[in-house]
Structures are given as C-alpha cells and as structure tokens.
Design an enzyme around this catalytic site. Structure first.
Site, mmCIF file in Angstrom:
data_model
loop_
_atom_site.group_PDB
_atom_site.id
_atom_site.type_symbol
_atom_site.label_atom_id
_atom_site.label_comp_id
_atom_site.label_asym_id
_atom_site.label_seq_id
_atom_site.Cartn_x
_atom_site.Cartn_y
_atom_site.Cartn_z
ATOM 1 N N ASP A 62 31.169 42.332 38.915
ATOM 2 C CA ASP A 62 32.281 43.208 38.544
ATOM 3 C C ASP A 62 31.698 44.337 37.696
ATOM 4 O O ASP A 62 31.428 44.144 36.521
ATOM 5 C CB ASP A 62 33.324 42.414 37.768
ATOM 6 C CG ASP A 62 34.431 43.277 37.185
ATOM 7 O OD1 ASP A 62 34.632 44.409 37.664
ATOM 8 O OD2 ASP A 62 35.065 42.820 36.216
ATOM 9 N N GLU A 93 35.700 51.834 33.032
ATOM 10 C CA GLU A 93 36.790 51.034 33.582
ATOM 11 C C GLU A 93 37.089 49.799 32.743
ATOM 12 O O GLU A 93 38.255 49.431 32.560
ATOM 13 C CB GLU A 93 36.441 50.610 35.014
ATOM 14 C CG GLU A 93 37.624 50.050 35.810
ATOM 15 C CD GLU A 93 37.859 48.566 35.594
ATOM 16 O OE1 GLU A 93 38.914 48.068 36.035
ATOM 17 O OE2 GLU A 93 36.993 47.874 34.991
ATOM 18 N N GLU A 94 36.049 49.163 32.223
ATOM 19 C CA GLU A 94 36.255 47.922 31.476
ATOM 20 C C GLU A 94 37.056 48.134 30.185
ATOM 21 O O GLU A 94 37.566 47.179 29.610
ATOM 22 C CB GLU A 94 34.913 47.254 31.152
ATOM 23 C CG GLU A 94 34.165 46.714 32.354
ATOM 24 C CD GLU A 94 34.843 45.531 33.033
ATOM 25 O OE1 GLU A 94 35.925 45.106 32.565
ATOM 26 O OE2 GLU A 94 34.311 45.049 34.037
ATOM 27 N N ASP A 104 36.942 47.313 43.775
ATOM 28 C CA ASP A 104 36.628 46.465 42.623
ATOM 29 C C ASP A 104 36.537 45.032 43.136
ATOM 30 O O ASP A 104 36.346 44.812 44.327
ATOM 31 C CB ASP A 104 37.697 46.645 41.541
ATOM 32 C CG ASP A 104 37.148 46.443 40.132
ATOM 33 O OD1 ASP A 104 36.366 45.497 39.941
ATOM 34 O OD2 ASP A 104 37.515 47.207 39.220
ATOM 35 N N HIS A 118 34.374 37.826 34.970
ATOM 36 C CA HIS A 118 34.068 38.059 33.561
ATOM 37 C C HIS A 118 33.294 36.908 32.933
ATOM 38 O O HIS A 118 33.302 36.733 31.714
ATOM 39 C CB HIS A 118 35.332 38.386 32.760
ATOM 40 C CG HIS A 118 35.807 39.784 32.995
ATOM 41 N ND1 HIS A 118 36.703 40.415 32.170
ATOM 42 C CD2 HIS A 118 35.500 40.681 33.962
ATOM 43 C CE1 HIS A 118 36.930 41.639 32.620
ATOM 44 N NE2 HIS A 118 36.214 41.815 33.715
#
Length: 350
Positions: free
Chosen positions: A188, A222-223, A243, A323
């Site tokens: 990711d 983005e995070e 994504d 994550h």
C-alpha cells in the site's frame, strides 16, 4: 507480440520501490526514482508543489481528460522525544496500530542525511524483567526505538545528529515466494505505483494512441489525507485511484483478483464508472470482485472532498493485512494491470 502484462517485471519494480524509504513528508528519493524510470518514455513530466509527480500522455481527444493516481508515500514515524536512556519515542505518520510494527527493524534519517538502524520495541519487552510484558498497552508511551549505536543518554544520541522531527521508516522485509506471492510492508501503495509504471512504459513501447489525454499522478501525501486532491486539470472527467483492495472478515476482495470499490468511508463511488469497470472486466476475461471498504479513503475521495467536479473510481490489487506486513499474489497484480490496460483505451462513461 506484446507480453504485457508481465507480472515478473511488475514484481521486480515493486521490489525496488518498497526498499526506498518514503514515509509521508519525506518522498523526494522515491519520486526521483519514478521520474528516472519514466524518462525514456519521452512523456511530459512535472512536479506539483507538494512534490508529487504528474506524467501526461497526449490522446486523440484533448478536450476531455482522464487522471489515474497511485501514491508512493508510506506509513512511518517521526522522532517525538529522545529519552534520558538514549532510546527514542515516536509519533505516527499515517494510520496504523503500534502492534503492527512492534519488533520491526527501522531506519532513522537525520536532517543531514545520516542514517541509523534500530528496532521498534515495547519498553516492557523482556519477560524476565517486566511482569506485564504481554499485557502492557501498545501505544506511544510504551513503544520506543532501540538505536544500534553505543548510546546511554540524550547527549550521546544528539551527538549522532538525531533530533526531534527526524523521519523513521520501517524495514519492508520484501520477499517473493515460488508460489507467486509478494509479501512486504508498503505494498500500500507501491504495488499500484509499480503497476502504473509498467503500464506507462508499455503504452510508450507499443506506441499505443490513447483515446483521451491521460494524466498519471504519483501522489506523495495520501497516507495523511490529501495526496491527490490538487493539480487536476479542468478538462478531467474521470479520475481513477489505483490503491489496494482491503481483505478481511465480510470482504469479497481476495489476493487473486482485482478489487473494484463500490463504497468506502467517504461514501459511494460513481456508479456508472464502477459499472464501466465491471463491464470491461467481464468482456476481457478479467477476474474481479466488487467490494466495500468501511475504514478507507483514497486520493479519489480526497479530490471529491476538495470540490473537483469529476467522476471518481477506485480499484486495486487485493492486499492482505493492510497497514501491517502485507501480501498479495501475482494473479491479483495481473488482473489489475489488465483492467487498467483496457480502461485507458476505452470510451468514457456517458
């Protein structure tokens, strides 16, 4: 005859990407890597003020544009405090849980560019010393970094050049198995960046003329919520975030198909756009799953929140253990690449 999609090439690119530290806020090195990887295509490239990279491929119709985005920034941390015993307290970058990085190797990068290795540990790690080693809360108070240097106090740590605000990145531990899995931190969204890199190269090598001018945004925030919400040309009609597909209880997404998102925490994605992607999958023998991600937001939803008048969608390879220490399979990468290949050559949603 074209051999695209070639998942072996894509996995090789992903392996290189995940080994470049790039927590949100410190992405210059990986953006430069992407930029250099695409120089031979000859396509127009430029950076926005946030540091993201925009690649533009001219199309037959320049009055209507498409934009595809994937983000190269990752989860990470910053030095929050240098403890009196020479260890470091951390502040999170991005949304993860401390238990997901407990025991992980890490790298501290100083403002001058020096790099030091370390390990992320609970303060109460030793079961021979701490009775509550298993029960102590995994949080910013108890998690710390043990630096691989002979340091006993704050002064000796600072003498190395380490200070509050220095970036901390996590060891990706990337591995490719004989059974076709790639497992690593930061799939990711570096899996998607690798896919877009190979797609852009293929369009260039095959001399494919796209029906519409198409922009590719490699975003870098983005995070933390705002990677792809700017620098969207006014001619843009369709905006597709590439994504990850999130896997877990109640999800239809798996590691062997492309995931097409119907809704996430921001609300539904554009229905006709979603159906267009489904129709492309059906007509081109692409294995897919439609899914809802309950605790998720993308660059496309960030763009909608910023007020852009666009049709927005979201697809991606299925990524297990998002994550944390993530994994996907080469077949998921393949079907994601194939859907993107057909999408950029399709007619727009009406």
């Amino acid at each position: 005859m074209s051999t695209y999609p070639n998942t072996k090439n894509t996995i090789g690119t992903i392996q290189e990407l995940v080994t470049i530290p790039s927590p949100s806020g410190n992405t210059e090195t990986v953006i430069s890597y992407v930029e250099n990887a695409l120089k031979e295509t000859g396509y127009e490239m430029g950076r926005n003020r946030k540091g993201g990279l925009i690649v533009t491929i001219p199309g037959k119709d320049s009055s209507k544009h498409r934009m595809l985005t994937a983000h190269v920034d990752t989860l990470g941390a910053m030095v929050k405090e240098i403890k009196s015993n020479g260890r470091l307290k951390l502040s999170m970058i991005g949304g993860f849980r401390w238990n997901a990085v407990e025991g992980e190797y890490c790298e501290i990068e100083t403002a001058s560019g020096k790099k030091f290795s370390g390990t992320i540990l609970m303060h109460q790690t030793s079961v021979h010393v701490y009775k509550d080693a298993g029960e102590a809360k995994r949080d910013e108070k108890n998690i710390e970094v043990r630096i691989d240097e002979v340091v006993w106090n704050q002064e000796e740590v600072r003498a190395l050049g380490i200070e509050v605000g220095d970036f901390v990145s996590f060891d990706p531990r990337v591995e490719v198995t004989d059974s076709g899995f790639i497992k690593s931190r930061h799939l990711d969204d570096k899996a998607s960046v690798g896919i877009l890199l190979e797609l852009i190269k293929n369009v260039s090598q095959e001399g494919i003329e796209l029906p519409y001018t198409t922009h590719f945004l490699i975003s870098n925030n983005e995070e933390i919520g705002y990677g792809g919400n700017s620098n969207i040309p006014s001619e843009t009609v369709e905006y597709l975030a590439v994504d990850m597909g999130a896997i877990g209880d109640g999800q239809s997404t798996d590691e062997y198909t492309v995931s097409i998102c119907a809704k996430d925490s921001s609300g539904p994605y554009h229905y006709a756009f979603r159906q267009h992607l489904v129709d492309l999958a059906k007509s081109n023998e692409i294995q897919y799953k439609v899914d809802i991600y309950p605790y998720y937001g993308s660059d496309a939803s960030a763009a909608i929140r910023a007020g852009h008048d666009i049709i927005h969608g979201l697809i991606g390879a299925g990524i297990d253990a998002s994550h944390a220490y993530e994994r996907t399979h080469e077949t998921s990468l393949y079907h994601t690449e194939k859907l993107l290949y057909h999408y950029i050559q399709s007619e727009m949603v009406e």
